[in-house]
Scaffold this motif. Structure first.
Motif, short mmCIF file in Angstrom:
data_model
loop_
_atom_site.label_atom_id
_atom_site.label_comp_id
_atom_site.label_asym_id
_atom_site.label_seq_id
_atom_site.Cartn_x
_atom_site.Cartn_y
_atom_site.Cartn_z
N LYS A 30 55.59 0.17 -16.34
CA LYS A 30 54.87 1.39 -16.00
C LYS A 30 55.35 2.53 -16.90
O LYS A 30 56.41 2.45 -17.53
CB LYS A 30 55.04 1.77 -14.53
CG LYS A 30 56.44 2.15 -14.11
CD LYS A 30 56.45 2.52 -12.62
CE LYS A 30 57.85 2.93 -12.17
NZ LYS A 30 57.88 3.32 -10.75
N TYR A 31 54.56 3.60 -16.93
CA TYR A 31 54.83 4.73 -17.80
C TYR A 31 55.35 5.92 -16.98
O TYR A 31 55.41 5.87 -15.75
CB TYR A 31 53.57 5.11 -18.56
CG TYR A 31 52.94 3.95 -19.31
CD1 TYR A 31 53.66 3.22 -20.25
CD2 TYR A 31 51.62 3.57 -19.04
CE1 TYR A 31 53.08 2.16 -20.93
CE2 TYR A 31 51.03 2.50 -19.72
CZ TYR A 31 51.77 1.81 -20.66
OH TYR A 31 51.19 0.75 -21.32
N ASP A 33 54.21 8.74 -16.06
CA ASP A 33 53.40 9.38 -15.01
C ASP A 33 53.07 8.43 -13.87
O ASP A 33 52.32 8.78 -12.96
CB ASP A 33 52.12 9.95 -15.61
CG ASP A 33 51.16 8.89 -16.11
OD1 ASP A 33 51.55 7.70 -16.16
OD2 ASP A 33 50.01 9.24 -16.47
N GLN A 35 51.48 5.47 -14.21
CA GLN A 35 50.45 4.50 -14.58
C GLN A 35 51.12 3.18 -14.95
O GLN A 35 52.12 3.15 -15.64
CB GLN A 35 49.63 5.01 -15.77
CG GLN A 35 48.55 4.03 -16.23
CD GLN A 35 47.80 4.51 -17.45
OE1 GLN A 35 47.46 5.69 -17.56
NE2 GLN A 35 47.53 3.61 -18.39
N THR A 36 50.54 2.09 -14.48
CA THR A 36 51.11 0.79 -14.81
C THR A 36 50.66 0.35 -16.20
O THR A 36 49.59 0.74 -16.69
CB THR A 36 50.66 -0.28 -13.80
OG1 THR A 36 49.23 -0.35 -13.79
CG2 THR A 36 51.18 0.05 -12.42
N THR A 144 44.55 3.34 -22.78
CA THR A 144 45.26 4.59 -22.61
C THR A 144 46.75 4.39 -22.29
O THR A 144 47.09 3.54 -21.46
CB THR A 144 44.62 5.41 -21.48
OG1 THR A 144 43.22 5.51 -21.74
CG2 THR A 144 45.21 6.79 -21.40
N ARG A 202 49.80 12.81 -22.93
CA ARG A 202 50.83 11.78 -22.86
C ARG A 202 51.73 11.77 -24.09
O ARG A 202 52.94 11.61 -23.98
CB ARG A 202 50.17 10.42 -22.64
CG ARG A 202 49.50 10.29 -21.28
CD ARG A 202 48.83 8.94 -21.11
NE ARG A 202 48.34 8.76 -19.75
CZ ARG A 202 47.12 9.09 -19.34
NH1 ARG A 202 46.27 9.62 -20.20
NH2 ARG A 202 46.74 8.89 -18.09
N ARG A 363 39.40 0.01 -15.51
CA ARG A 363 40.23 1.13 -15.02
C ARG A 363 39.65 2.47 -15.46
O ARG A 363 39.28 2.65 -16.62
CB ARG A 363 41.63 1.04 -15.62
CG ARG A 363 42.54 0.00 -15.09
CD ARG A 363 43.96 0.40 -15.48
NE ARG A 363 44.83 -0.73 -15.67
CZ ARG A 363 46.15 -0.62 -15.74
NH1 ARG A 363 46.72 0.58 -15.66
NH2 ARG A 363 46.91 -1.68 -15.94
N GLU A 365 41.19 5.19 -16.10
CA GLU A 365 41.95 5.83 -17.18
C GLU A 365 41.69 5.21 -18.54
O GLU A 365 42.07 5.77 -19.57
CB GLU A 365 43.46 5.81 -16.87
CG GLU A 365 44.06 4.43 -16.71
CD GLU A 365 44.20 4.04 -15.25
OE1 GLU A 365 45.19 3.36 -14.92
OE2 GLU A 365 43.33 4.42 -14.44
N TYR A 366 41.05 4.04 -18.58
CA TYR A 366 40.71 3.40 -19.86
C TYR A 366 39.33 3.83 -20.38
O TYR A 366 39.00 3.56 -21.53
CB TYR A 366 40.71 1.87 -19.72
CG TYR A 366 42.07 1.24 -19.59
CD1 TYR A 366 43.26 1.96 -19.77
CD2 TYR A 366 42.19 -0.12 -19.26
CE1 TYR A 366 44.50 1.35 -19.64
CE2 TYR A 366 43.43 -0.73 -19.14
CZ TYR A 366 44.59 0.01 -19.32
OH TYR A 366 45.81 -0.60 -19.20
#
Length: 400
Positions: A30-31, A33, A35-36, A144, A202, A363, A365-366
């Protein structure tokens, strides 16, 4: 059955490595923020292998062919006689990377009646005419965050390389010299300088977090202001626009997407507002800077240095002035395609394709464009329009 057309950069000149410098890479789940990392059902590659070149195929062939799809992989992407243009006619999916972009112009989209998905293996979908994609109802997606930290690390490396005059000093070693005075004559400490980022998404916020321990004064400008507690945590000063920020900065790093509003943002006028002897690091997109204005500013001394790994078009023509201008630290577009990053964006490309072919939602976010509008990450970062104009210049590489 669908035809998937994948455009990747050429293999190493000595062939794909038989062994690698390291046996493994860290596993990122995961990142920052929350997000996985990409979560495909499976992968058909070993993380740490070269996946972004033609022979690597992003590790997708076994998966796609097992479902009856056709995968065409090429690096020949520019000009009307390119393999990309020939194969595009009946392709349903086009996969490209920012490092070796297959420019999906409106003219090319018009020649591809079956095209439904444009997938970026990595981040940054400006090589697609987003307005044409919106009008045609083509879905545009990217992986992303998959290589955002890779780029942020590259930015910090390039800032230090410029300010400390690393590359010319290294050249003296290669020449057999010991020219300390020549090396020191353009070398400074980063400590105490004012460093600002254009955009704090990011990548930009990743740069800020990595620079904070250097005891510098941090600045940013972004149309989406960071939460107050994040500003305090990073000790960063917000500016309402680029002009007000660059006036106070010794180093400016560009981390915003390319779209019509940011194209040629750093032109003669903007550079003139900067401190004399400031540095620019651009790992976002080459077209955000005016090519000739950057070269002139380095020659005049208005800029002390310029570094980055993004050009326009890509690959850059052999006579591109950024190859020969003084005090530069340019590299090919490599910041986001480390072997570590490739494992993530290849997995993300597969996750997106798994969703696409099983008719499951991709997703949020993508997504960049979906259902005839900007969506997901695209609605946050992009403006509708076209930034591909001029990309046909890459065809000169074949004849020059």
């Amino acid at each position: 059955m669908a035809k998937v057309l994948c455009v990747l950069y050429d293999d190493p000149i000595d062939g794909v490595p038989e062994q690698y410098a390291r046996d493994e890479i860290p596993r990122i789940t995961k990142y920052h923020d929350g997000q996985t990392a990409p979560t495909p059902s499976a992968i058909d590659f070993k993380p740490g292998e070269l996946l972004g070149s033609v022979s690597g195929e992003l590790g997708l062939r076994a998966f796609l062919e097992a479902q009856g799809h056709v995968l065409v992989v090429t690096s020949d992407k520019d000009g009307p006689d390119s393999e990309f243009e020939r194969e595009l006619i009946d392709a349903e999916v086009v996969i490209s990377q920012p490092f070796w972009p297959a420019y999906l112009t409106a003219a090319r989209i018009a020649k591809a009646p079956q095209l439904k998905l444009a997938l970026t293996a990595g981040i940054g979908s400006d090589h697609v005419d987003l307005q044409a994609a919106i009008e045609r109802g083509i879905t545009v997606a990217e992986v992303t965050f998959s290589n955002s930290i890779s780029v942020a690390e590259h930015v910090v490396m390039m800032i230090l390389s410029l300010v400390r005059n690393y590359l010319p000093s290294h050249e003296w070693v290669l020449k057999g010299g010991w020219n300390i005075a020549d090396c020191a004559a353009r070398a400074y400490d980063l400590e105490g300088m004012h460093v600002g980022t254009v955009a704090a998404g990011r990548i930009g916020s990743g740069v800020l977090r990595r620079l904070k321990p250097f005891e510098v004064n941090l600045h940013y400008t972004d149309r989406h202001r960071l939460p107050e507690h994040v500003e305090k945590e990073l000790g960063v000063t917000w500016h309402p626009d680029v002009e007000s920020m660059v006036k106070v900065c010794d180093v400016v790093t560009i981390n915003c997407p390319l779209h019509p509003e940011t194209e040629h943002l750093f032109d003669e006028r903007m550079i003139a507002k900067m401190k004399r002897g400031a540095y620019i690091v651009n790992t976002a997109r080459g077209k955000i800077c005016d090519r000739d204005a950057i070269a002139r500013a380095l020659e005049s001394g208005q800029l002390a240095g310029y570094a980055g790994d993004v050009w326009f078009p890509q690959p850059a023509p052999r006579d591109h002035p950024w190859r020969t201008m003084p005090h530069h630290g340019m590299t090919p577009h490599t910041s986001g395609t480390t072997l570590s990053a490739q494992a993530r964006y290849a997995a993300g490309a597969r996750e997106i394709l798994e969703c696409w072919f099983s008719k499951r939602p991709i997703r949020e976010e993508y997504l960049i464009v979906d259902g005839g509008r900007l969506a997901g990450a695209g609605a946050h970062a992009y403006s509708a329009g076209n930034a591909t104009s001029g990309s046909e210049e890459t065809s000169r590489l074949k004849t020059s």
